[in-house]
Motif scaffolding. Sequence first.
Motif, PDB file in Angstrom:
ATOM      1  N   ALA A 137       0.820  -1.219   0.000  1.00  0.00           N
ATOM      2  CA  ALA A 137       0.000   0.000   0.000  1.00  0.00           C
ATOM      3  C   ALA A 137       0.852   1.266   0.000  1.00  0.00           C
ATOM      4  CB  ALA A 137      -0.923   0.005   1.224  1.00  0.00           C
ATOM      5  N   GLU A 138       2.101   1.146   0.436  1.00  0.00           N
ATOM      6  CA  GLU A 138       2.976   2.316   0.484  1.00  0.00           C
ATOM      7  C   GLU A 138       3.545   2.673  -0.881  1.00  0.00           C
ATOM      8  OE1 GLU A 138       4.169   1.578   5.154  1.00  0.00           O
ATOM      9  OE2 GLU A 138       5.486   0.859   3.557  1.00  0.00           O
ATOM     10  N   GLY A 139       3.163   1.918  -1.907  1.00  0.00           N
ATOM     11  CA  GLY A 139       3.508   2.260  -3.273  1.00  0.00           C
ATOM     12  C   GLY A 139       2.430   3.071  -3.952  1.00  0.00           C
ATOM     13  N   GLU A 140       1.518   3.675  -3.175  1.00  0.00           N
ATOM     14  CA  GLU A 140       0.448   4.519  -3.712  1.00  0.00           C
ATOM     15  C   GLU A 140       0.646   5.956  -3.240  1.00  0.00           C
ATOM     16  OE1 GLU A 140      -1.819   3.639  -5.862  1.00  0.00           O
ATOM     17  OE2 GLU A 140      -1.178   1.528  -5.878  1.00  0.00           O
ATOM     18  N   PRO A 141       0.328   6.940  -4.092  1.00  0.00           N
ATOM     19  CA  PRO A 141       0.466   8.340  -3.685  1.00  0.00           C
ATOM     20  C   PRO A 141      -0.288   8.627  -2.392  1.00  0.00           C
ATOM     21  CG  PRO A 141       0.008   8.191  -6.042  1.00  0.00           C
ATOM     22  CD  PRO A 141      -0.164   6.811  -5.489  1.00  0.00           C
ATOM     23  N   GLY A 142       0.342   9.391  -1.525  1.00  0.00           N
ATOM     24  CA  GLY A 142      -0.260   9.726  -0.243  1.00  0.00           C
ATOM     25  C   GLY A 142       0.128   8.784   0.867  1.00  0.00           C
ATOM     26  N   HIS A 143       0.679   7.621   0.514  1.00  0.00           N
ATOM     27  CA  HIS A 143       1.108   6.636   1.521  1.00  0.00           C
ATOM     28  C   HIS A 143       2.604   6.331   1.405  1.00  0.00           C
ATOM     29  CE1 HIS A 143      -3.137   5.762   2.440  1.00  0.00           C
ATOM     30  NE2 HIS A 143      -3.335   5.788   1.121  1.00  0.00           N
ATOM     31  N   ASP A 144       3.302   7.106   0.614  1.00  0.00           N
ATOM     32  CA  ASP A 144       4.699   6.802   0.295  1.00  0.00           C
ATOM     33  C   ASP A 144       5.689   7.607   1.143  1.00  0.00           C
ATOM     34  OD1 ASP A 144       3.852   9.148  -0.858  1.00  0.00           O
ATOM     35  OD2 ASP A 144       5.109   8.955  -2.636  1.00  0.00           O
ATOM     36  N   ASP A 145       5.252   8.080   2.304  1.00  0.00           N
ATOM     37  CA  ASP A 145       6.125   8.876   3.163  1.00  0.00           C
ATOM     38  C   ASP A 145       6.868   7.994   4.171  1.00  0.00           C
ATOM     39  OD1 ASP A 145       3.807   8.178   4.453  1.00  0.00           O
ATOM     40  OD2 ASP A 145       3.569  10.087   5.507  1.00  0.00           O
ATOM     41  N   LYS A 146       7.439   6.921   3.684  1.00  0.00           N
ATOM     42  CA  LYS A 146       8.179   5.979   4.529  1.00  0.00           C
ATOM     43  C   LYS A 146       9.609   5.842   3.983  1.00  0.00           C
ATOM     44  CE  LYS A 146       4.349   4.855   6.761  1.00  0.00           C
ATOM     45  NZ  LYS A 146       3.411   5.709   6.015  1.00  0.00           N
ATOM     46  N   VAL A 147      10.542   5.497   4.860  1.00  0.00           N
ATOM     47  CA  VAL A 147      11.922   5.260   4.422  1.00  0.00           C
ATOM     48  C   VAL A 147      12.477   4.024   5.119  1.00  0.00           C
ATOM     49  CG1 VAL A 147      12.474   7.679   3.907  1.00  0.00           C
ATOM     50  CG2 VAL A 147      12.885   6.792   6.204  1.00  0.00           C
ATOM     51  N   VAL A 148      13.373   3.343   4.422  1.00  0.00           N
ATOM     52  CA  VAL A 148      14.171   2.260   4.984  1.00  0.00           C
ATOM     53  C   VAL A 148      15.626   2.715   4.911  1.00  0.00           C
ATOM     54  CG1 VAL A 148      14.969  -0.108   4.648  1.00  0.00           C
ATOM     55  CG2 VAL A 148      12.544   0.440   4.373  1.00  0.00           C
ATOM     56  N   LEU A 149      16.363   2.521   5.984  1.00  0.00           N
ATOM     57  CA  LEU A 149      17.746   2.987   6.066  1.00  0.00           C
ATOM     58  C   LEU A 149      18.719   1.851   5.781  1.00  0.00           C
ATOM     59  CD1 LEU A 149      17.562   5.014   9.424  1.00  0.00           C
ATOM     60  CD2 LEU A 149      17.005   5.803   7.108  1.00  0.00           C
ATOM     61  N   SER A 150      19.855   2.198   5.187  1.00  0.00           N
ATOM     62  CA  SER A 150      20.944   1.229   5.086  1.00  0.00           C
ATOM     63  C   SER A 150      21.572   1.061   6.466  1.00  0.00           C
ATOM     64  CB  SER A 150      22.003   1.698   4.093  1.00  0.00           C
ATOM     65  OG  SER A 150      22.734   2.794   4.619  1.00  0.00           O
ATOM     66  N   HIS A 151      22.238  -0.047   6.674  1.00  0.00           N
ATOM     67  CA  HIS A 151      22.852  -0.314   7.978  1.00  0.00           C
ATOM     68  C   HIS A 151      23.914   0.745   8.290  1.00  0.00           C
ATOM     69  CE1 HIS A 151      25.218  -2.433  11.069  1.00  0.00           C
ATOM     70  NE2 HIS A 151      24.114  -3.109  11.312  1.00  0.00           N
ATOM     71  N   GLY A 152      24.705   1.116   7.273  1.00  0.00           N
ATOM     72  CA  GLY A 152      25.756   2.099   7.489  1.00  0.00           C
ATOM     73  C   GLY A 152      25.203   3.464   7.867  1.00  0.00           C
ATOM     74  N   TYR A 153      24.140   3.892   7.182  1.00  0.00           N
ATOM     75  CA  TYR A 153      23.545   5.201   7.482  1.00  0.00           C
ATOM     76  C   TYR A 153      22.906   5.199   8.876  1.00  0.00           C
ATOM     77  CZ  TYR A 153      21.110   9.604   6.699  1.00  0.00           C
ATOM     78  OH  TYR A 153      20.667  10.893   6.802  1.00  0.00           O
ATOM     79  N   TRP A 154      22.306   4.094   9.231  1.00  0.00           N
ATOM     80  CA  TRP A 154      21.714   3.952  10.572  1.00  0.00           C
ATOM     81  C   TRP A 154      22.787   4.118  11.649  1.00  0.00           C
ATOM     82  CZ3 TRP A 154      21.699  -1.172  13.326  1.00  0.00           C
ATOM     83  CH2 TRP A 154      21.005  -1.108  14.557  1.00  0.00           C
ATOM     84  N   GLN A 155      23.952   3.500  11.415  1.00  0.00           N
ATOM     85  CA  GLN A 155      25.037   3.603  12.388  1.00  0.00           C
ATOM     86  C   GLN A 155      25.582   5.025  12.464  1.00  0.00           C
ATOM     87  OE1 GLN A 155      26.343   1.354  14.474  1.00  0.00           O
ATOM     88  NE2 GLN A 155      25.145  -0.429  13.883  1.00  0.00           N
ATOM     89  N   GLU A 156      25.776   5.643  11.283  1.00  0.00           N
ATOM     90  CA  GLU A 156      26.396   6.965  11.247  1.00  0.00           C
ATOM     91  C   GLU A 156      25.456   8.059  11.752  1.00  0.00           C
ATOM     92  OE1 GLU A 156      27.628   7.504   7.235  1.00  0.00           O
ATOM     93  OE2 GLU A 156      28.783   5.622   7.214  1.00  0.00           O
ATOM     94  N   ARG A 157      24.233   8.022  11.310  1.00  0.00           N
ATOM     95  CA  ARG A 157      23.302   9.119  11.624  1.00  0.00           C
ATOM     96  C   ARG A 157      22.614   8.930  12.969  1.00  0.00           C
ATOM     97  NH1 ARG A 157      19.790  12.670   8.821  1.00  0.00           N
ATOM     98  NH2 ARG A 157      18.920  13.998  10.463  1.00  0.00           N
ATOM     99  N   PHE A 158      22.303   7.671  13.316  1.00  0.00           N
ATOM    100  CA  PHE A 158      21.528   7.427  14.530  1.00  0.00           C
ATOM    101  C   PHE A 158      22.298   6.621  15.572  1.00  0.00           C
ATOM    102  CE2 PHE A 158      18.519   8.072  11.074  1.00  0.00           C
ATOM    103  CZ  PHE A 158      17.683   9.053  11.605  1.00  0.00           C
ATOM    104  N   GLY A 159      23.583   6.389  15.319  1.00  0.00           N
ATOM    105  CA  GLY A 159      24.406   5.697  16.304  1.00  0.00           C
ATOM    106  C   GLY A 159      23.971   4.278  16.596  1.00  0.00           C
ATOM    107  N   GLY A 160      23.274   3.651  15.666  1.00  0.00           N
ATOM    108  CA  GLY A 160      22.814   2.281  15.877  1.00  0.00           C
ATOM    109  C   GLY A 160      21.688   2.167  16.890  1.00  0.00           C
ATOM    110  N   ASP A 161      20.979   3.250  17.142  1.00  0.00           N
ATOM    111  CA  ASP A 161      19.876   3.243  18.110  1.00  0.00           C
ATOM    112  C   ASP A 161      18.724   2.380  17.589  1.00  0.00           C
ATOM    113  OD1 ASP A 161      17.959   3.723  19.999  1.00  0.00           O
ATOM    114  OD2 ASP A 161      17.921   5.908  19.735  1.00  0.00           O
ATOM    115  N   ARG A 162      18.377   1.328  18.323  1.00  0.00           N
ATOM    116  CA  ARG A 162      17.325   0.414  17.886  1.00  0.00           C
ATOM    117  C   ARG A 162      15.930   1.016  18.066  1.00  0.00           C
ATOM    118  NH1 ARG A 162      19.325  -4.538  16.815  1.00  0.00           N
ATOM    119  NH2 ARG A 162      17.254  -5.492  16.939  1.00  0.00           N
ATOM    120  N   ARG A 163      15.840   2.174  18.699  1.00  0.00           N
ATOM    121  CA  ARG A 163      14.551   2.853  18.846  1.00  0.00           C
ATOM    122  C   ARG A 163      14.285   3.797  17.684  1.00  0.00           C
ATOM    123  NH1 ARG A 163      15.777   5.326  24.620  1.00  0.00           N
ATOM    124  NH2 ARG A 163      17.686   5.711  23.434  1.00  0.00           N
ATOM    125  N   VAL A 164      15.043   3.641  16.598  1.00  0.00           N
ATOM    126  CA  VAL A 164      14.913   4.548  15.459  1.00  0.00           C
ATOM    127  C   VAL A 164      13.606   4.344  14.702  1.00  0.00           C
ATOM    128  CG1 VAL A 164      16.032   3.040  13.761  1.00  0.00           C
ATOM    129  CG2 VAL A 164      16.235   5.527  13.527  1.00  0.00           C
TER     130      VAL A 164
END
Length: 437
Positions: A137-164
């Motif tokens: 459903a997230e492939g439809e306009p209006g529902h596509d405001d989601k993101v999945v992060l790469s492992h490296g970006y998660w570590q760099e930007r969020f310090g590996g916080d599992r509450r992200v």
Amino acid sequence: MASHGLVFAARSLFKDREFSAAAFLTLALCIAANTALFGVVHSVLLKPLPVPDSDRLVFIYNSYPGAGAERGGSGVPDYYDRVKGMTTLQSIALYDVRNRSTGESGRPERVLVMEATPSYFRVARVNAELGRTFAEAEGEPGHDDKVVLSHGYWQERFGGDRRVIGRELRLDGKPFTIVGVMPASFQFLETEARIWTPLAFTAEQKSDERRHSNGESSIGRLRDGATLGQAQGQLNMLNAAAMDLIPALKPLLVNAGFNTKVVPLKDDLVRNIKGRLYLLWAGTLLVLLIGCVNVINLALVRTNSRSRELATRLALGAGRADVARQFFCESFLLTGAAGLAGLLVGWALIRALTGLDLAQIPRGAEIELGLVPVVFTLGLSAVLGLVIGGFPLASALTLDINAVLHESGRTGTGGRGPRLLRRALVVTQVAVAFLLL
């Protein structure tokens, strides 16, 4: 018995230090070059893609050879035709990559974002390490405001916080909700991608008027039992039906030779570099051949200088098997040491390569010295041991014992056969060098 033979071989090689050093250095450098190049060839060309059952993955693109466009992308209407009409594909996806700004206002950061249909992760058969990937459903306009992060970006930007999961991330000033983090091992298609967002298409983008816009790339996964030929046949039928939906463009498409290709994804990714890598590896194999011939020549000269020693041993009752064991112990000891040294230098060369920016090389981020290149190097060393030990052994076993022992304190000069063999090897070495040049 074997250990005694190795000790005797080591003493003999130490006694002829000039020969041993020259042969060791020649072989070690040649083996190192082959180890490094085979490591690259294996990582880039031979190793499966880092996703499950990667041999079932295909790349699909439109082609217009009559218009000078051999490779195009795929259009949105094409994608929906193929989702509905290609029973040979288990799943199919569209994707595109572009740079976007992320971060708070005043502190923007440019990151590479892959926009993909939710089916992208199903095609790859890889789940999120944390959270989830995109829902359909997230492939439809209006529902596509989601993101999945790469492992490296998660570590760099969020310090590996599992509450992200559930937190907000802004892209080009627009808020997105983080729904997942991919595993560190997920390096698929675009290894520099830091973030994934869903592709969502409007009714206009799906309409027939947008056919052949070719703005995205398309991948798919073949069903078990389905073949490339069957998938190609279905694509041809879909294209024929689609051209009737746009009669005004049909003559132009026919003149342009429009068709759609489906090819193995792994082969398509390396199509521009495959020939050059194999050519480079062939060059290093020729260098190894030159080095091997050079060492064989040195070994034949050494055997000739030892002809009196060998003749004496044979005259005193040493069997030919004993002589053969001695020659092979020496050659395997020499090539084994050179192989280990070559493995170490080859590993250092690959480490140096991976320290460079290899993002422009297809699958460059996957280059490593894995188990297969290590086994290749050890097997190569064993083959070299057989070859380098076999030539001088053949020369030694043809010695005329009486003629050698009756020479006045001189070492034998070798018969006509060994001399012709050495000359032939020199000719071979020069010929291969010209071929390499």
